[in-house]
Design a protein around this motif. Sequence first.
Motif, PDB file in Angstrom:
ATOM      1  N   ARG A  23       0.850  -1.185   0.000  1.00 19.92           N
ATOM      2  CA  ARG A  23       0.000   0.000   0.000  1.00 19.92           C
ATOM      3  C   ARG A  23       0.888   1.237   0.000  1.00 19.92           C
ATOM      4  NH1 ARG A  23      -5.229   1.000   0.400  1.00 19.92           N
ATOM      5  NH2 ARG A  23      -5.973   3.004   1.242  1.00 19.92           N
ATOM      6  N   LEU A  24       0.775   2.027  -1.057  1.00 18.10           N
ATOM      7  CA  LEU A  24       1.563   3.245  -1.194  1.00 18.10           C
ATOM      8  C   LEU A  24       0.647   4.370  -1.648  1.00 18.10           C
ATOM      9  CD1 LEU A  24       4.732   1.884  -3.072  1.00 18.10           C
ATOM     10  CD2 LEU A  24       4.526   2.368  -0.622  1.00 18.10           C
ATOM     11  N   ALA A  25       0.822   5.545  -1.070  1.00 24.02           N
ATOM     12  CA  ALA A  25       0.038   6.732  -1.450  1.00 24.02           C
ATOM     13  C   ALA A  25      -1.457   6.444  -1.414  1.00 24.02           C
ATOM     14  CB  ALA A  25       0.467   7.235  -2.830  1.00 24.02           C
ATOM     15  N   GLY A  26      -1.874   5.633  -0.426  1.00 20.50           N
ATOM     16  CA  GLY A  26      -3.280   5.330  -0.280  1.00 20.50           C
ATOM     17  C   GLY A  26      -3.833   4.346  -1.282  1.00 20.50           C
ATOM     18  N   ARG A  27      -2.954   3.676  -2.031  1.00 19.89           N
ATOM     19  CA  ARG A  27      -3.389   2.721  -3.049  1.00 19.89           C
ATOM     20  C   ARG A  27      -2.794   1.353  -2.760  1.00 19.89           C
ATOM     21  NH1 ARG A  27      -1.653   5.188  -8.747  1.00 19.89           N
ATOM     22  NH2 ARG A  27      -2.306   3.075  -9.353  1.00 19.89           N
ATOM     23  N   ASP A  28      -3.572   0.298  -2.982  1.00 22.54           N
ATOM     24  CA  ASP A  28      -3.054  -1.069  -2.929  1.00 22.54           C
ATOM     25  C   ASP A  28      -2.560  -1.424  -4.321  1.00 22.54           C
ATOM     26  OD1 ASP A  28      -3.667  -1.608  -0.181  1.00 22.54           O
ATOM     27  OD2 ASP A  28      -5.787  -1.788  -0.763  1.00 22.54           O
ATOM     28  N   ILE A  29      -1.280  -1.702  -4.437  1.00 25.08           N
ATOM     29  CA  ILE A  29      -0.670  -1.931  -5.743  1.00 25.08           C
ATOM     30  C   ILE A  29       0.215  -3.169  -5.691  1.00 25.08           C
ATOM     31  CG2 ILE A  29      -0.723   0.509  -6.413  1.00 25.08           C
ATOM     32  CD1 ILE A  29       2.240   0.666  -5.616  1.00 25.08           C
ATOM     33  N   ASP A  30       0.476  -3.737  -6.852  1.00 25.38           N
ATOM     34  CA  ASP A  30       1.426  -4.836  -6.991  1.00 25.38           C
ATOM     35  C   ASP A  30       2.744  -4.280  -7.506  1.00 25.38           C
ATOM     36  OD1 ASP A  30      -0.337  -6.881  -6.191  1.00 25.38           O
ATOM     37  OD2 ASP A  30      -1.224  -6.969  -8.192  1.00 25.38           O
ATOM     38  N   VAL A  31       3.830  -4.647  -6.851  1.00 27.95           N
ATOM     39  CA  VAL A  31       5.155  -4.229  -7.282  1.00 27.95           C
ATOM     40  C   VAL A  31       6.032  -5.464  -7.462  1.00 27.95           C
ATOM     41  CG1 VAL A  31       5.027  -1.961  -6.179  1.00 27.95           C
ATOM     42  CG2 VAL A  31       5.953  -3.908  -4.896  1.00 27.95           C
ATOM     43  N   THR A  32       7.045  -5.313  -8.288  1.00 31.14           N
ATOM     44  CA  THR A  32       8.021  -6.380  -8.500  1.00 31.14           C
ATOM     45  C   THR A  32       9.252  -6.094  -7.659  1.00 31.14           C
ATOM     46  OG1 THR A  32       7.243  -6.720 -10.769  1.00 31.14           O
ATOM     47  CG2 THR A  32       9.410  -7.600 -10.202  1.00 31.14           C
ATOM     48  N   THR A  33       9.681  -7.087  -6.897  1.00 35.39           N
ATOM     49  CA  THR A  33      10.914  -6.975  -6.115  1.00 35.39           C
ATOM     50  C   THR A  33      11.799  -8.169  -6.465  1.00 35.39           C
ATOM     51  OG1 THR A  33      10.180  -8.196  -4.158  1.00 35.39           O
ATOM     52  CG2 THR A  33       9.571  -5.862  -4.293  1.00 35.39           C
ATOM     53  N   ALA A  34      12.937  -8.259  -5.792  1.00 30.87           N
ATOM     54  CA  ALA A  34      13.886  -9.328  -6.111  1.00 30.87           C
ATOM     55  C   ALA A  34      14.848  -9.508  -4.955  1.00 30.87           C
ATOM     56  CB  ALA A  34      14.655  -8.985  -7.390  1.00 30.87           C
ATOM     57  N   GLY A  35      15.569 -10.613  -4.972  1.00 25.97           N
ATOM     58  CA  GLY A  35      16.643 -10.817  -4.022  1.00 25.97           C
ATOM     59  C   GLY A  35      17.783  -9.844  -4.297  1.00 25.97           C
ATOM     60  N   GLY A  36      18.606  -9.605  -3.284  1.00 28.36           N
ATOM     61  CA  GLY A  36      19.755  -8.727  -3.456  1.00 28.36           C
ATOM     62  C   GLY A  36      19.422  -7.253  -3.378  1.00 28.36           C
ATOM     63  N   VAL A  37      18.187  -6.921  -2.956  1.00 31.87           N
ATOM     64  CA  VAL A  37      17.820  -5.522  -2.736  1.00 31.87           C
ATOM     65  C   VAL A  37      17.278  -5.396  -1.324  1.00 31.87           C
ATOM     66  CG1 VAL A  37      17.314  -5.167  -5.186  1.00 31.87           C
ATOM     67  CG2 VAL A  37      15.445  -5.723  -3.609  1.00 31.87           C
ATOM     68  N   PHE A  38      17.162  -4.155  -0.854  1.00 31.86           N
ATOM     69  CA  PHE A  38      16.719  -3.906   0.508  1.00 31.86           C
ATOM     70  C   PHE A  38      15.232  -4.227   0.657  1.00 31.86           C
ATOM     71  CE2 PHE A  38      15.144  -0.705   3.679  1.00 31.86           C
ATOM     72  CZ  PHE A  38      15.693  -1.316   4.795  1.00 31.86           C
ATOM     73  N   SER A  39      14.882  -4.979   1.696  1.00 34.60           N
ATOM     74  CA  SER A  39      13.496  -5.295   2.077  1.00 34.60           C
ATOM     75  C   SER A  39      12.673  -5.770   0.876  1.00 34.60           C
ATOM     76  CB  SER A  39      12.833  -4.069   2.712  1.00 34.60           C
ATOM     77  OG  SER A  39      11.600  -4.420   3.305  1.00 34.60           O
ATOM     78  N   PRO A  40      13.036  -6.917   0.297  1.00 31.59           N
ATOM     79  CA  PRO A  40      12.362  -7.357  -0.928  1.00 31.59           C
ATOM     80  C   PRO A  40      10.943  -7.882  -0.739  1.00 31.59           C
ATOM     81  CG  PRO A  40      13.900  -9.034  -0.193  1.00 31.59           C
ATOM     82  CD  PRO A  40      14.113  -7.844   0.702  1.00 31.59           C
ATOM     83  N   ASP A  41      10.534  -8.161   0.485  1.00 36.82           N
ATOM     84  CA  ASP A  41       9.229  -8.796   0.711  1.00 36.82           C
ATOM     85  C   ASP A  41       8.148  -7.856   1.224  1.00 36.82           C
ATOM     86  OD1 ASP A  41      10.142 -11.373  -0.072  1.00 36.82           O
ATOM     87  OD2 ASP A  41      11.143 -11.540   1.870  1.00 36.82           O
ATOM     88  N   ARG A  42       8.516  -6.602   1.504  1.00 34.91           N
ATOM     89  CA  ARG A  42       7.539  -5.683   2.085  1.00 34.91           C
ATOM     90  C   ARG A  42       8.107  -4.270   2.048  1.00 34.91           C
ATOM     91  NH1 ARG A  42      10.192  -8.390   5.883  1.00 34.91           N
ATOM     92  NH2 ARG A  42       8.655 -10.067   5.860  1.00 34.91           N
ATOM     93  N   VAL A  43       7.245  -3.310   2.341  1.00 34.75           N
ATOM     94  CA  VAL A  43       7.732  -1.967   2.660  1.00 34.75           C
ATOM     95  C   VAL A  43       8.275  -2.031   4.084  1.00 34.75           C
ATOM     96  CG1 VAL A  43       7.131   0.461   2.920  1.00 34.75           C
ATOM     97  CG2 VAL A  43       6.005  -0.903   1.154  1.00 34.75           C
ATOM     98  N   ASP A  44       9.551  -1.753   4.273  1.00 33.38           N
ATOM     99  CA  ASP A  44      10.144  -1.938   5.589  1.00 33.38           C
ATOM    100  C   ASP A  44       9.585  -0.911   6.569  1.00 33.38           C
ATOM    101  OD1 ASP A  44      12.573   0.218   6.296  1.00 33.38           O
ATOM    102  OD2 ASP A  44      11.970   0.125   4.198  1.00 33.38           O
ATOM    103  N   ALA A  45       9.748  -1.193   7.852  1.00 30.15           N
ATOM    104  CA  ALA A  45       9.135  -0.377   8.899  1.00 30.15           C
ATOM    105  C   ALA A  45       9.637   1.058   8.877  1.00 30.15           C
ATOM    106  CB  ALA A  45       9.403  -1.004  10.268  1.00 30.15           C
ATOM    107  N   GLY A  46      10.928   1.251   8.646  1.00 29.67           N
ATOM    108  CA  GLY A  46      11.461   2.610   8.629  1.00 29.67           C
ATOM    109  C   GLY A  46      10.848   3.453   7.531  1.00 29.67           C
TER     110      GLY A  46
END
Length: 213
Positions: A23-46
């Motif tokens: 959920r970003l900017a009040g919208r539920d959206i699908d994003v593509t992530t990958a291994g080898g990047v920061f917090s690939p499974d979620r929007v991190d808490a910070g």
Amino acid sequence: MGSDHYFSASPASPENLRVVRVRLAGRDIDVTTAGGVFSPDRVDAGTEVLLANTPPPPPGGHLLDLGSGWGPIALTVAMQSPHATVWAVDVNERALDLVRRNAQSLGLHNVNAVTPDDVPDDVMFRGIRSNPPIRVGKNELHGLLERWIPRLDERSDGWFVVQRNLGSDSLQRWLAATFAHGYSVHRTATGRGYRVLKVRRHGSVPTGAIPLP
């Protein structure tokens, strides 16, 4: 990831692309992530704390997401300010590719995902939002901030989120000492063990009257 870090320029770990619902900017959206990047499974808490405790970004001009990862901050700002140019800056080429994929899938044409050296020297920023890479080490982090904070436009703000137990208070003191002239540094929010720090670049001192002979 072994010796492979999210701040590696070219991660050696398997890419393992995945689609994550966020959920970003009040919208539920699908994003593509990958291994080898920061917090690939979620929007991190910070990042969540930062996004929840900053005002809407300026509607135009250049805006910077410093240390973009796969793009939660850049995508949010781009959706909130469609007439602004958003620079998603990271050293991790895999992360930058993900930002481009996600911006394209969301129809966001105002996002430039680039390495630091690809930002033109004459670009100044109406705002900075960053969950900076604390784990690169103090010297690298300080160098990063010394490079980018002076590129704030006058009367513009940089917002940074840092975990308390990873040195947010000492970073605040360093920022206040380093940017003592023409800037102000404040802690604006605390949540879930994170601090949000605001760095404002003030305007030039007004020109005084010219004395007559």
